[in-house]
Design an enzyme around this catalytic site. Structure first.
Site, short mmCIF file in Angstrom:
data_model
loop_
_atom_site.label_atom_id
_atom_site.label_comp_id
_atom_site.label_asym_id
_atom_site.label_seq_id
_atom_site.Cartn_x
_atom_site.Cartn_y
_atom_site.Cartn_z
CE1 TYR A 214 -13.54 6.25 4.38
CE2 TYR A 214 -14.81 4.69 5.68
CZ TYR A 214 -13.61 5.10 5.14
OH TYR A 214 -12.47 4.35 5.36
CE LYS B 277 -10.87 1.36 5.35
NZ LYS B 277 -9.66 0.66 4.83
N GLY C 45 0.77 -1.24 0.00
CA GLY C 45 0.00 0.00 0.00
C GLY C 45 0.80 1.29 0.00
CG MET D 275 -3.16 -2.37 -0.50
SD MET D 275 -2.74 -3.91 -1.36
CE MET D 275 -3.01 -5.12 -0.08
#
Ligand code: NAD
Length: 260
Positions: A161, A168, A17, A96
């Site tokens: 978001y 997440k 990442g 990532m």
């Protein structure tokens, strides 16, 4: 240069990442290299390579491989190389994420199946795939530590978001399940949850300046976090100092997450 907080001498770590100097994983790589780890890094594509050259040079990295998690053959190649060169892995960072702009900024209600699947694949299931790949190498090391990067949008609704909040949330659940499954092999799995900081990925989120301003205003310590702050926590988690810490989501956000 500040004295290293932990000792990673003799450890081999994989850092994914890194897009450029401002990436969170650059801060993690710096902290781990300063603590004495030997690092293997990955970059997404040849275009990225130019931006990571300064990081590679500064940290004296000799193993830099292309890894695009949407291309399974690149992950196979990276792990074949690690096995051939070192035969083990002590720690790995998953850092990532990707979602299409419309799926970040639009309503979750409107997310297409394709957009949802793409965001979940790159941002969440790639962590599961990485865990599967690191498992045998960490067993050969006698145990290991795997860390991913999450964000408060997993549990609170953050403007713009969108689908990434769902990714997440699943990433944090995956952290717990992987920790439960791999613990008996002495492999620890944790998520680090930083406050907002301006990186290439963050620059794609509308209103991100407002998130950073709120973080300064409302966090108990009235501070933004830096890649160095995140590096310090992550280096601790992958070190022997963190030997019984597993399955958690660890905030590094100047305390912002506790505020109502
Ligand atoms: N910047 C923030 O405020 C913040 C806060 C909390 C968590 N995070 C998380 O931290 C992680 C790193 O992001 P960052 O802020 O350092 O941004 P960044 O843009 O520097 O890093 C994102 C990385 O994801 C990589 N990536 C995207 N698609 C990929 C693919 N198909 N294959 C391989 N790599 C791919 C990019 O190449 C890049 O290196 C992400 O998971 C992000 O969600 C960021």
């Amino acid at each position: 240069m500040a004295a290293p907080i932990v000792n990673l001498e003799g450890k081999i770590g994989l850092i994914t990442g890194i897009a450029n100097e401002k990436s969170i994983s650059t801060g993690v790589a710096e902290a781990c290299a300063q603590a004495g780890a030997k690092l293997i890094i990955t970059y997404q594509n040849e275009k990225t390579r130019a931006f990571i050259e300064p990081v590679i040079a500064r940290l004296g990295v000799t193993d830099a491989f292309l890894l695009d998690v949407t291309k399974p053959e690149t992950m196979d190649a990276v792990f074949a190389e690690i096995d051939a060169r070192y035969g083990k892995l002590d720690f790995a960072l998953h850092s990532m994420a990707f979602a299409k702009r419309d799926d970040l900024h639009g309503r979750v209600v409107d997310t297409s199946a394709d957009g949802f699947a793409l965001a979940m694949d790159v941002s969440t299931h790639s962590f599961v795939r990485l865990a599967k790949k690191v498992e045998p190498l960490m067993i050969k090391a006698g145990g290991g530590s795997l860390v991913t990067m999450t964000y408060l949008g997993s549990e609170k609704v953050i403007p713009n978001y969108g689908v990434m909040g769902l990714c997440k949330a699943a990433l944090e659940a995956a952290t717990r399940y992987l920790a439960a499954e791999l613990g008996e092999k002495n492999i620890r799995v944790n998520a680090v949850s930083p406050g907002p900081l301006m990186t290439r990925a963050a620059s794609g989120i509308a209103g991100f300046d407002g998130l950073m301003a709120a973080a300064v205003e409302r966090s108990p310590m009235h501070s933004l976090v830096t890649p160095e702050d995140i590096g310090a926590l992550t280096a601790f988690l992958v070190s022997d100092a963190g030997r019984l810490i597993s399955g958690g989501v660890h905030f590094v956000d100047a305390g912002y997450n506790i505020m109502g």
